[in-house]
Design an enzyme around this catalytic site. Structure first.
Site, PDB file in Angstrom:
ATOM      1  N   ARG A  35      34.951  60.811  63.899  1.00 36.26           N
ATOM      2  CA  ARG A  35      34.275  59.782  63.100  1.00 36.26           C
ATOM      3  C   ARG A  35      34.052  58.487  63.888  1.00 36.26           C
ATOM      4  NH1 ARG A  35      34.393  60.835  57.400  1.00 36.26           N
ATOM      5  NH2 ARG A  35      33.903  63.027  57.332  1.00 36.26           N
ATOM      6  N   ARG A  39      31.100  54.160  59.620  1.00 37.42           N
ATOM      7  CA  ARG A  39      31.138  52.860  58.940  1.00 37.42           C
ATOM      8  C   ARG A  39      31.970  51.782  59.629  1.00 37.42           C
ATOM      9  NH1 ARG A  39      32.243  55.204  53.119  1.00 37.42           N
ATOM     10  NH2 ARG A  39      33.138  56.768  54.506  1.00 37.42           N
ATOM     11  N   ARG A  48      21.793  52.558  58.796  1.00 41.29           N
ATOM     12  CA  ARG A  48      21.840  53.496  57.673  1.00 41.29           C
ATOM     13  C   ARG A  48      21.341  52.878  56.360  1.00 41.29           C
ATOM     14  NH1 ARG A  48      25.265  57.310  56.341  1.00 41.29           N
ATOM     15  NH2 ARG A  48      24.067  57.082  54.444  1.00 41.29           N
ATOM     16  N   ASP A  84      26.970  66.499  59.506  1.00 42.22           N
ATOM     17  CA  ASP A  84      28.074  66.697  58.559  1.00 42.22           C
ATOM     18  C   ASP A  84      28.318  68.195  58.416  1.00 42.22           C
ATOM     19  OD1 ASP A  84      29.761  64.983  56.517  1.00 42.22           O
ATOM     20  OD2 ASP A  84      29.316  66.902  55.581  1.00 42.22           O
ATOM     21  N   TYR A 159      34.863  73.241  49.524  1.00 41.05           N
ATOM     22  CA  TYR A 159      33.837  72.403  48.889  1.00 41.05           C
ATOM     23  C   TYR A 159      32.942  73.222  47.970  1.00 41.05           C
ATOM     24  CZ  TYR A 159      35.035  68.361  51.755  1.00 41.05           C
ATOM     25  OH  TYR A 159      35.701  67.302  52.315  1.00 41.05           O
TER      26      TYR A 159
HETATM   27  O1  CP3 Z   1      31.507  60.603  64.485  1.00 46.27           O
HETATM   28  C1  CP3 Z   1      31.732  61.763  64.069  1.00 46.27           C
HETATM   29  O2  CP3 Z   1      32.882  62.247  64.018  1.00 46.27           O
HETATM   30  C2  CP3 Z   1      30.543  62.654  63.732  1.00 46.27           C
HETATM   31  C3  CP3 Z   1      30.143  62.653  62.411  1.00 46.27           C
HETATM   32  C4  CP3 Z   1      30.808  63.457  61.301  1.00 46.27           C
HETATM   33  C5  CP3 Z   1      30.514  63.173  59.954  1.00 46.27           C
HETATM   34  N1  CP3 Z   1      31.095  64.133  59.183  1.00 46.27           N
HETATM   35  C6  CP3 Z   1      29.697  62.050  59.495  1.00 46.27           C
HETATM   36  C7  CP3 Z   1      29.928  61.532  58.137  1.00 46.27           C
HETATM   37  C8  CP3 Z   1      31.625  64.578  61.319  1.00 46.27           C
HETATM   38  C9  CP3 Z   1      32.250  65.275  62.513  1.00 46.27           C
HETATM   39  C10 CP3 Z   1      31.802  64.991  59.971  1.00 46.27           C
HETATM   40  C11 CP3 Z   1      32.539  66.198  59.571  1.00 46.27           C
HETATM   41  C12 CP3 Z   1      33.072  66.287  58.210  1.00 46.27           C
HETATM   42  N2  CP3 Z   1      32.444  66.023  57.028  1.00 46.27           N
HETATM   43  C13 CP3 Z   1      34.360  66.781  57.900  1.00 46.27           C
HETATM   44  C14 CP3 Z   1      35.350  67.248  58.923  1.00 46.27           C
HETATM   45  C15 CP3 Z   1      35.972  66.077  59.590  1.00 46.27           C
HETATM   46  C16 CP3 Z   1      37.090  65.447  58.793  1.00 46.27           C
HETATM   47  O3  CP3 Z   1      36.963  64.270  58.481  1.00 46.27           O
HETATM   48  O4  CP3 Z   1      38.061  66.148  58.541  1.00 46.27           O
HETATM   49  C17 CP3 Z   1      34.506  66.768  56.522  1.00 46.27           C
HETATM   50  C18 CP3 Z   1      35.730  67.179  55.731  1.00 46.27           C
HETATM   51  C19 CP3 Z   1      33.278  66.293  55.964  1.00 46.27           C
HETATM   52  C20 CP3 Z   1      32.932  66.127  54.535  1.00 46.27           C
HETATM   53  C21 CP3 Z   1      32.635  64.697  54.282  1.00 46.27           C
HETATM   54  N3  CP3 Z   1      31.419  64.112  54.564  1.00 46.27           N
HETATM   55  C22 CP3 Z   1      33.501  63.676  53.816  1.00 46.27           C
HETATM   56  C23 CP3 Z   1      34.937  63.885  53.389  1.00 46.27           C
HETATM   57  C24 CP3 Z   1      32.777  62.462  53.825  1.00 46.27           C
HETATM   58  C25 CP3 Z   1      33.279  61.071  53.537  1.00 46.27           C
HETATM   59  C26 CP3 Z   1      32.903  60.552  52.182  1.00 46.27           C
HETATM   60  C27 CP3 Z   1      33.040  59.042  52.154  1.00 46.27           C
HETATM   61  O5  CP3 Z   1      32.006  58.396  52.031  1.00 46.27           O
HETATM   62  O6  CP3 Z   1      34.171  58.544  52.277  1.00 46.27           O
HETATM   63  C28 CP3 Z   1      31.485  62.772  54.285  1.00 46.27           C
HETATM   64  C29 CP3 Z   1      30.371  61.823  54.501  1.00 46.27           C
HETATM   65  C30 CP3 Z   1      30.218  61.394  55.922  1.00 46.27           C
HETATM   66  N4  CP3 Z   1      30.112  62.244  56.976  1.00 46.27           N
HETATM   67  C31 CP3 Z   1      30.119  60.066  56.389  1.00 46.27           C
HETATM   68  C32 CP3 Z   1      29.912  60.130  57.785  1.00 46.27           C
HETATM   69  C33 CP3 Z   1      29.692  59.022  58.753  1.00 46.27           C
HETATM   70  C34 CP3 Z   1      30.186  58.823  55.538  1.00 46.27           C
HETATM   71  C35 CP3 Z   1      28.886  58.646  54.831  1.00 46.27           C
HETATM   72  C36 CP3 Z   1      28.216  57.344  55.130  1.00 46.27           C
HETATM   73  O7  CP3 Z   1      28.396  56.744  56.204  1.00 46.27           O
HETATM   74  O8  CP3 Z   1      27.411  56.938  54.271  1.00 46.27           O
END
Ligand code: CP3
Length: 351
Positions: A35, A39, A48, A84, A159
């Protein structure tokens, strides 16, 4: 802003990151953060604005810019594709959204045979935007490696079956225990989609892949081996001849690390609960990745430094160590602390 230019005569294949994944000698311990694009970065929040998460994953120029942001700012040793884990599920015909502050939400959760049949295989045409983004990034990044990724069958299934994030995985486990054939068929389909998705990324030029089984820690080792490992092994085993290192990561997996390595990983990702020297002994012969507690970054700098030095020292027990956090960067993290941490890892580990 600190910048570290990765120079390598063999391009990304000769980078500290790829060499550490393979257990080869390195000039310094490589570091990147799960990540790292997200954010915590003001430039991410700005770009974004007004663009939904799924939509932003489908725009190759935007994906390229967001992926490069933490590389420019922190000088990390690897980029990770901005995407994602649910992107290939949407491409496979599942109606879903990624809701800010919540995570993936599935319109019609998968609970029956007919639901499983809604998941169709994917081809490169279904995720052409990923193919294009990776190609753009590989050109931009030069000798800095790009990590591709996908969600593992269990985490994706959780999910799909729950309909969104869960604390207890009740419906997921109800299917696993109560309808094992349906469960295995669902996971086999997910493994096929995941393998195809990772092959697209490898074909477009990523230097490594990470399989995220973030929620596998909800399972006992016996259940993991019986219900999950064969499907993750189908993904990782299917990439055995691909020529890129495979990282396998989950949270709360102290008792699963051996099995997660056996599933076919070159590198086992470790959360902050398991010291890396113990993890290294468990995954015998494989490299490790991790594992500073992401919450440590909210403590005063001397604490961050002491803990990072401990992680580096414990990582020396493994044939290769990729420094990372034990899970993703928390959204409120001060990005300057991340930059300082990258510098510390490079300086303190210089050989
Ligand atoms: O920088 C990185 O690591 C690459 C980007 C990345 C994202 N999601 C971007 C994202 C990666 C590798 C993921 C994988 C992902 N997505 C996982 C496995 C990694 C982990 O954290 O264990 C999982 C479980 C998800 C599912 C998911 N997508 C979640 C739990 C969330 C967060 C929800 C929140 O808003 O708190 C997302 C959304 C997401 N994926 C965001 C980002 C940057 C946040 C959304 C935003 O910025 O508006």
């Amino acid at each position: 802003m600190a910048r570290v230019t990765t120079t390598s005569p063999q391009g990304p294949a000769g980078s500290a990151f790829v060499r550490a994944c393979r257990g080869l000698d390195v000039p310094h311990t490589p570091v990147w953060f799960m990540r790292q694009a997200g954010r915590s970065l003001p430039e991410y929040r700005k770009i974004r604005e007004g663009v939904g998460m799924l939509e932003s994953c489908r725009r190759p120029e935007l994906v390229t810019e967001i992926t490069l942001q933490p590389v420019r700012r922190h000088g990390v040793d690897a980029a990770i594709l901005f995407s994602d884990i649910v992107v290939p599920l949407a491409a496979a015909g599942i109606e879903l959204d990624i809701v800010a502050g919540t995570g993936p939400v599935i319109a019609d959760p998968i609970r029956s045979r007919a639901d499983v049949d809604r998941l169709r295989p994917i081809t490169v045409a279904d995720v052409d935007f990923v193919d294009e983004a990776v190609r753009l990034l590989v050109t931009e990044l030069g000798a800095t490696p790009l990590i591709g990724f996908a969600g593992a069958p269990f985490t994706l299934a959780s999910y799909l079956v729950e309909g969104g994030p869960s604390r207890t995985y009740t419906r997921t486990k109800a299917m696993m225990y109560g309808a094992p054939q349906l469960w295995h068929d669902l996971c086999a389909r997910l493994a096929e989609i995941t393998l195809a998705f990772l092959r697209v990324q490898i074909g477009a030029g990523v230097s490594a892949v990470q399989l995220f089984d973030s929620w596998a820690g909800a399972l006992s080792e016996a259940d993991y081996r019986r219900y999950v490992l064969p499907h993750s092994a189908a993904v990782l085993g299917g990439l055995a001849g691909s020529g890129v290192p495979r990282i396998h990561f989950g949270v709360g997996t102290t008792l699963l690390l051996g099995a997660m390595g056996e599933a076919g990983a070159d590198v086992v990702g470790v959360d902050w609960r398991t010291p890396l020297d113990r993890a290294a002994a468990t995954v015998g012969g494989r490299a490790v990745q991790g594992n500073l507690d992401p919450a440590t970054l909210f403590a005063p700098w001397p604490v961050v430094e002491e803990q990072a030095r401990r992680v580096l020292a414990q990582g020396r027990a493994a044939p290769g160590h990729v420094f990372n956090l034990g899970h993703g960067v928390l959204p409120d993290t001060d990005p300057d602390v991340l930059t300082r941490l990258v510098d510390l890892v490079h300086t303190a580990s210089a050989r």
